[in-house]
Design an enzyme around this catalytic site. Structure first.
Site, PDB file in Angstrom:
ATOM      1  N   CYS A   1       0.844  -1.181   0.000  1.00 35.57           N
ATOM      2  CA  CYS A   1       0.000   0.000   0.000  1.00 35.57           C
ATOM      3  C   CYS A   1       0.884   1.236   0.000  1.00 35.57           C
ATOM      4  CB  CYS A   1      -0.896  -0.017   1.228  1.00 35.57           C
ATOM      5  SG  CYS A   1      -2.004   1.363   1.285  1.00 35.57           S
TER       6      CYS A   1
ATOM      7  N   GLU B   1     -22.834   4.193   1.903  1.00 34.45           N
ATOM      8  CA  GLU B   1     -23.131   2.872   2.472  1.00 34.45           C
ATOM      9  C   GLU B   1     -22.038   1.873   2.141  1.00 34.45           C
ATOM     10  OE1 GLU B   1     -27.944   2.716   2.668  1.00 34.45           O
ATOM     11  OE2 GLU B   1     -27.045   2.819   0.691  1.00 34.45           O
TER      12      GLU B   1
ATOM     13  N   THR C   1     -30.794  -2.726   9.973  1.00 31.75           N
ATOM     14  CA  THR C   1     -29.724  -3.367   9.218  1.00 31.75           C
ATOM     15  C   THR C   1     -28.831  -4.240  10.091  1.00 31.75           C
ATOM     16  OG1 THR C   1     -28.389  -1.401   9.524  1.00 31.75           O
ATOM     17  CG2 THR C   1     -29.630  -1.553   7.495  1.00 31.75           C
TER      18      THR C   1
ATOM     19  N   ASN D   1     -30.302   3.407   9.677  1.00 32.81           N
ATOM     20  CA  ASN D   1     -31.573   2.755   9.385  1.00 32.81           C
ATOM     21  C   ASN D   1     -32.037   2.983   7.961  1.00 32.81           C
ATOM     22  OD1 ASN D   1     -31.954   1.623  11.943  1.00 32.81           O
ATOM     23  ND2 ASN D   1     -32.542   3.643  12.721  1.00 32.81           N
ATOM     24  N   THR D   2     -31.070   3.044   7.065  1.00 28.15           N
ATOM     25  CA  THR D   2     -31.460   3.169   5.667  1.00 28.15           C
ATOM     26  C   THR D   2     -30.790   2.074   4.864  1.00 28.15           C
ATOM     27  OG1 THR D   2     -29.599   4.612   5.255  1.00 28.15           O
ATOM     28  CG2 THR D   2     -31.704   5.667   5.712  1.00 28.15           C
TER      29      THR D   2
END
Lengths: 492, 790
Positions: free
Chosen positions: A121, A463, A398, A388-389
């Site tokens: 890396c 997300e 989730t 909560n999406t």
């Protein structure tokens, strides 16, 4: 994935995935364009990372306080999509790099370099080369491992194992390091080093997983920096537009309606929740499911499903450029499927017998005070983080999904939870996601934008970053658990 | 009632007998539980589930409950409990979240009775109701507690902790409906079994998970909790707010806690990690365990008192695959090995001595201390019949005072305050210090300073006559002179000094230091380079002053000492890095192999060639000067310093060391220097001469000493908006997410020195405010206040 250091062509500065090399070999005239993406990540469009003012303000506060370099680097920018988490991340990182600890500052950065080098890396290596020099490290060390004190060199073995096959760490490794002698490590020093190693291995996963771009500051050049090279193959960066290749057409995605994909996932989550009460799998069934998942992770082809080449070809490509390899020994050593090593037959790590909360924490905190609390907070934070999406849907629980991701990573390191039904993993994580998870946690350097794009196409980038955070922390915890268990065994 | 009578007969008949013994199990144990007849114990673990009979000499395996060809995860037990009413009833908590009950009365080989699979995560704890035959309670990782009625197939009620995982549940022994539960986030909740909707009471007991709790068997409302924060706390739950009554600090996170039967204040604990012993604590004596069992070789995972009314038998299971019975009388008692004596020297030579009463009484016959001002004071605690260590609780305290005048330290304080150690040319420093010493009537010390001046400053510079007598003489003469002085002058010097007036001393330490130019200079420097090391400043100042003089005196002549003084000066640019280096204590560890250190050494080395040619040149000059080089005396000076230190006047040794700096430092080994410095600093701090001690710390060149004032430099402040303490750093408040101190001039956050007007409470960076007030007398914030800066 090789950096074609010797070739003078324009393509030489970019990593090429195997597929593109093949294409290039066929057609030498191909022109490679500059990466299209600007901003902190090669995977995420810049505008996605740009935030509301309050968040920026908050992030700047955090950076001002905790950043060792004092500026907003790309990792922080991407993580600032989740400010809550960012705070605990920066705080613990700052603690292990700058606050009271048994190791001298340059050591800490050198260990970070060693850890990042295991995954080639260059982003992290560059960052810490600068810091290493800034904190008064001896420039000579940066010439490679032969130039560092034997004591640091001794850390190599454990770095290697921890990065790729943590389950092989035994108390003998620990004993060898702490055995009294000229170059011995004290236990607190060792724990500090182990925490740093695990942190930077995991962070390398995040860097590759989210396609972090190199920092744009060409003015710092001390000769020890690796040439800042984007680690991603051009075909990924060019959003698949540049390279038209017949050999790829067969493996293109089936045009699935991704919206229905999402619906299906939600449906499955709902069903699982309801079914929980009705159907109870027998214990035998449960343990078979774990084994199955473990085995299956085998067939999630290492690297990239779309470029399905035999394993050996990868090995050939894994010749690492000398500038990274000078920090590591035995560069060929890599992740080997936990399930595969049948002949050694190591027992599965039972999570309940050595948990982070009960055992890991106590040991870490005893030997390297306060880091336990910071790590604890970080793990807790990432595990419980939710908005909560799910993509376009709101008010979704989730928990199940997060737990599946976390436990799947642990499963690949051979850690089993008695109270988890591994059937859920199969239901919730689609194949392309599994490929991504496996690549990011086990061979992060092979991650491509294609993999990143191919799973959960309906989901927001933030997300997906959340997924990356989960993977990173799960990996770190797994490494820590193995290392700490070995230390505990050494102590008893 | 019936039960009670049985117990007494059992005890009265001496049924409970046994010895300390252990037996090997096939696998690590996770928990143990005792049958109510005190004759059987069940051991449960990941791959073991057996019942052992406790016989007089040994454990005998009675029953293996782990049957079936393919052991299922239901048998992998995290906890086990034996019903205290029904000898045939057991319950286990499995790691996969299943609660299993077992009926030993079943005729078949498989004793498994019922299976409750309602928890989604690992069940950490199961608990039977103490008097109700069919009520079972479980607490799980998923955050729920469930109450089962064994006559039904599923749970009767579910309690949601609304927080994280449940680590322990315990029915109250006295209150029929109450149970306590402990949580991973440090909370303890109290529930009424009839009200599953919300808990009766909740409070935070520990920092981090609370692993265990136990109700006191007799005292209603006493609850002991043990947590990962290594503490055992005893709570009184009868009051409106749970009150912490006792707190025992152990050395590792507490995994189990169990009250000892029949001993009101005793409880047994074992730890989760690292520490393998079992301790029995008297909660009123929280520092030393009352008893300690050291049999296990790995962590103890389960403890149980064998009989609810017998305090002498303790059973334990461990990860080392063994089951033990411990006898209380075989326990090792750390108290016996502890040293119950204390001795402390007071600042003014008083001596206090506390010891066990018996010890003092035994020796009182030949007590030689006639100089007692006060008689020994005896403290005696009321004897508690339940307290086996009552004898230790009584002790005697004696205070002895030295004869008036003998220990008076006035001279010490005066000298410390008035000595000049840096910031001026060497000659002036010596003169000043000599003057101070003479004024205090310490002629010998004064003479020493004068001689030092003679030795280290060139003769032409001496302006006064008071040195002339030693000037003409050789160095060796001076030494003889000094030695003779030493012997004569010491005693009167001490005798003539009077006892220090404490309050006066305090007031002085503030005022006197303010007019000392040295401190002012260093303070100013320090304001700019916060955290930088001051020895460098000192060296700079010192060297500069001296150079000037030397050049005035003899422009061509280079003092032989100069190259050595220059070296640290060259190293000075490195100093700014010290801001980046870790705080004090780390230096100590770095010393051996820190790359930083070696880095600067390398720099110095590279400079060396230039300097050495320089010094060669100057040495020849010095010889040409027909004067003895100061090096010639360095041995004598060294001996002199050692002599003072031996005499107890470490003040002199350190002061000379600082004033002479490089000139003598190399002759005295590091450790000795460090030793002197630390003792002097210790003395200064005991006299509350904080400023002087800090100055000494700053001027010291010893790494270990100079980092002393880099440790614990934190000053905690409260947020100016919400008035809460700002925990992690001084300029951003965690709660209101605001910067607490903004500079009124530049509107940036002030991270270093913040100066503010006491009239209008506006302020900012020191420099900014100073600059502002030069031009304007109004407050920079525009509030109209006329601020003053002085």
């Amino acid at each position: 994935m090789n950096r074609g250091g010797s070739s003078p062509s324009a393509a030489a500065n970019y990593l090429l995935c195997t597929n593109c090399r093949k294409v290039l070999r066929k057609d030498k005239r191909i022109r490679v364009s500059q990466p299209l993406t600007r901003g902190p990540s090669a995977f995420i469009p810049e505008k996605e990372v740009v935030q509301a003012n309050t968040v920026v303000e908050r992030t700047n506060f955090l950076v001002e306080e905790y950043s060792t370099s004092g500026r907003l680097d790309n990792i922080t920018q991407v993580m600032s999509l989740h400010t809550q988490y960012l705070e605990s991340f920066l705080r613990s990182q700052f603690y292990m790099l700058r606050m009271d600890g048994p190791l001298p500052l340059p050591y800490r950065h050198y260990i970070a370099i060693m850890a990042a080098a295991r995954h080639q890396c260059s982003y992290l290596i560059n960052m810490h080369v600068d810091e290493f020099l800034k904190t008064g490290g001896i420039a000579e060390w940066l010439n490679g491992l032969e130039y560092v004190p034997q004591r640091l060199k001794n850390l190599n073995e454990i770095n290697k194992l921890l990065a790729h096959r943590p389950w092989l760490i035994t108390k003998e490794h620990i004993q060898k390091l702490v055995k009294t002698g000229e170059n011995n490590w004290s236990l607190p020093e060792l724990v500090h080093a182990v925490v740093l190693l695990a942190h930077y291995h995991a962070l390398a996963s995040f860097v590759f997983g989210s396609g972090i771009n190199p920092e744009r500051d060409p003015e710092i050049s001390n000769g020890f920096r690796l040439i800042s090279v984007n680690n991603f193959c051009v075909c990924d960066l060019a959003n698949d537009n540049n390279i038209e290749n017949a050999s790829l057409s067969g493996s293109n995605f089936g045009i699935v309606d991704s919206l229905s994909e999402l619906e299906a996932l939600m449906e499955r989550m709902k069903r699982l929740k309801e079914e929980r009460e009705d159907e109870e799998a027998s214990q035998e069934e449960m343990s078979t499911r774990f084994e199955k998942e473990k085995k299956e992770s085998l067939f999630v082809v290492s690297g990239d499903t779309f470029h399905s080449f035999p394993h050996s070809e990868f090995e050939d490509d894994m010749i690492i450029t000398s500038d990274v390899s000078r920090y590591i020994e035995d560069p060929g050593f890599g992740y080997e499927d936990f399930a595969r090593r049948g002949e050694e037959h190591l027992p599965t790590f039972r999570a309940q017998d050595y948990t982070w909360e009960n055992h890991g924490f106590s040991l870490v905190n005893r030997l390297y005070s306060d880091i336990g609390h910071l790590l604890d907070e970080k793990f807790r934070m990432v595990y419980n983080l939710t908005y909560n999406t799910m993509a376009t849907h709101e008010d979704v629980d989730t928990t199940m999904l997060r737990r599946a991701l976390f436990n799947y990573v642990h499963c690949m390191f051979g850690i089993r939870y008695d109270d988890y039904d591994y059937g859920e993993v199969n239901q919730l994580l689609e194949r392309s996601l599994k490929v991504y998870i496996k690549t990011v946690t086990c061979y992060p350097e092979r991650t491509t934008k294609r993999m990143y794009d191919s799973y959960w196409r309906q989901f927001k980038h933030s997300e997906k970053v959340h997924v990356n955070l989960l993977l990173m922390e799960a990996r770190m915890q797994a490494e820590l658990l193995y290392a700490l268990r070995a230390i505990t065994r050494h102590l008893t | 009632m019936e039960k009670m009578s049985r117990v007494t007969t059992a005890l009265g008949g001496g049924v409970l007998t046994g010895r300390t013994m252990h037996c090997h199990l096939d696998a690590p144990a996770n928990a143990i539980s005792v049958c109510r007849d005190a004759a059987q114990v069940v051991v449960a673990g990941r791959s073991i589930f057996k019942i052992y009979a406790i016989e007089e000499e040994q454990f005998v395996e009675k029953l293996n409950l782990r049957v079936g060809r393919k052991p299922s995860l239901n048998l992998s037990c995290a906890d086990v409990v034996w019903h205290q009413m029904d000898e045939n009833l057991l319950a286990t908590a499995a790691t996969n979240g299943v609660v299993v009950t077992w009926n030993l009365g079943r005729p078949s080989r498989n004793k498994q009775d019922q299976l409750f699979t309602e928890h989604k995560r690992t069940v950490n704890k199961v608990c039977f109701h103490p008097t109700e035959a069919h009520v079972l309670l479980s607490g799980s990782q998923d955050g729920f507690m469930k109450c089962f009625d064994l006559r039904r197939k599923d749970s009767v009620s579910t309690f949601s902790g609304q927080s994280e995982s449940v680590r322990d549940v315990q029915f109250s022994i006295r209150d029929y409906f109450t149970f306590a539960s402990t949580f991973e986030n440090g909370n303890v909740q109290l529930w009424d079994i009839r009200r599953p909707d919300r808990c009766e009471r909740m409070f935070t007991a520990h920092n981090g998970p609370v692993f265990c709790c136990d109700w006191h068997p007799e005292d209603r409302g006493w609850l002991a909790t043990g947590g990962r924060d290594k503490m055992v706390k005893v709570w009184d739950m009868t009051t409106h707010r749970a009150k912490e009554m006792h707190c025992v600090q152990t050395i590792a996170s507490v995994a189990r806690v169990k009250w000892r039967p029949e001993c009101r204040h005793h409880l047994a604990t074992c730890s989760m990690m690292v520490d393998h012993n079992i301790y029995v604590w008297d909660v009123r004596r929280p520092f030393v365990p009352a008893a300690m069992f050291e049999e296990h070789r790995d962590v103890t995972t389960g403890i149980a008192w064998r009989h609810p009314h017998d305090p002498s038998f303790l059973l334990s299971g461990s990860k080392d695959s063994s089951l033990c019975q411990h006898l209380f009388r075989d326990a090792s008692q750390p108290v016996e090995r502890a040293n119950p004596e204390g001795l402390c020297y007071g600042l003014f030579g008083d001596l206090a001595f506390a010891a066990k009463e018996s010890l003092v009484a035994a020796e009182s016959g030949r007590k030689p201390y006639t100089g007692d001002r006060r008689h020994p004071i005896f403290f005696k605690r009321k004897l508690d019949p339940a307290e086996p260590f009552a004898g230790l609780a009584s002790s005697a305290l004696s205070v002895f005072e030295t004869e008036p005048g003998g220990g008076a330290m006035r001279w010490f304080v005066d000298t410390a305050e008035r000595y000049a150690l840096a910031g001026r040319p060497l000659a002036e420093l010596c003169d000043h210090n000599a003057k101070v010493a003479r004024e205090l009537g310490r002629d010998q010390v004064a003479q020493t300073w004068t001689m030092l001046r003679t030795i280290y400053c060139s003769p032409g510079l001496l302006p006064t006559a008071n040195l002339s007598h030693s000037m003409g003489k050789g160095g060796s003469c001076g030494l003889q002179l000094m030695n003779s002085f030493n012997l004569k002058d010491m005693a009167p010097g001490l005798g003539s000094e009077t006892r220090l007036d404490r309050s006066k001393g305090d007031a002085r330490s503030d005022t006197v230091l303010l007019d000392s130019s040295a401190t002012l200079i260093t303070n100013e420097d320090n304001e700019e380079t916060e955290g930088s090391d001051v020895p460098a400043d000192y060296l700079l100042g010192d060297v500069e002053g001296e150079d000037d003089e030397l050049y005035l005196l003899d422009p061509e002549h280079t003092h032989p000492e100069e190259p050595e003084c220059v070296l640290p000066q060259e190293a000075f640019p490195l100093r700014h890095e010290i801001v980046d280096t870790p705080p004090g204590p780390e230096h100590l560890q770095d010393k051996a192999d820190s790359p930083h250190v070696s880095g600067s050494e390398a720099d110095v080395a590279s400079l060396a060639p230039v300097d050495s040619s320089f010094s060669l040149l100057s040495v020849s000059h010095a010889l040409y000067d027909s004067r003895l080089p100061p090096d010639f005396f360095s041995m004598l000076v060294r001996d002199m310093l050692h002599f003072y230190a031996e005499q107890g006047d470490v003040q002199m040794a350190v002061s000379v060391l600082i004033v002479l700096g490089e000139r003598v430092r190399k002759d005295i080994d590091e450790q000795t220097q460090e030793h002197w410095y630390t003792s002097y600093i210790d003395l200064l701090q005991r006299f509350r001469l904080w400023n002087v001690s800090n100055e000494v710390v700053k001027l010291s060149t010893s790494r270990a000493v100079s980092c002393l004032n880099q440790a614990s430099t934190t000053l905690h402040v409260n947020c100016s908006h919400c008035k809460r303490p700002m925990s992690s750093r001084g300029w951003v408040c965690d709660r209101c997410h605001r910067c607490a101190s903004m500079c009124a001039v530049c509107h940036h956050v002030v991270k270093g020195l913040f100066v503010w007007c006491q009239g209008c409470s506006h302020g900012g960076h020191l420099q900014h405010i100073m600059k502002w007030l030069e031009g304007s007398s109004h407050c920079p914030a525009g509030c109209g206040h006329l601020c003053e800066y002085s």
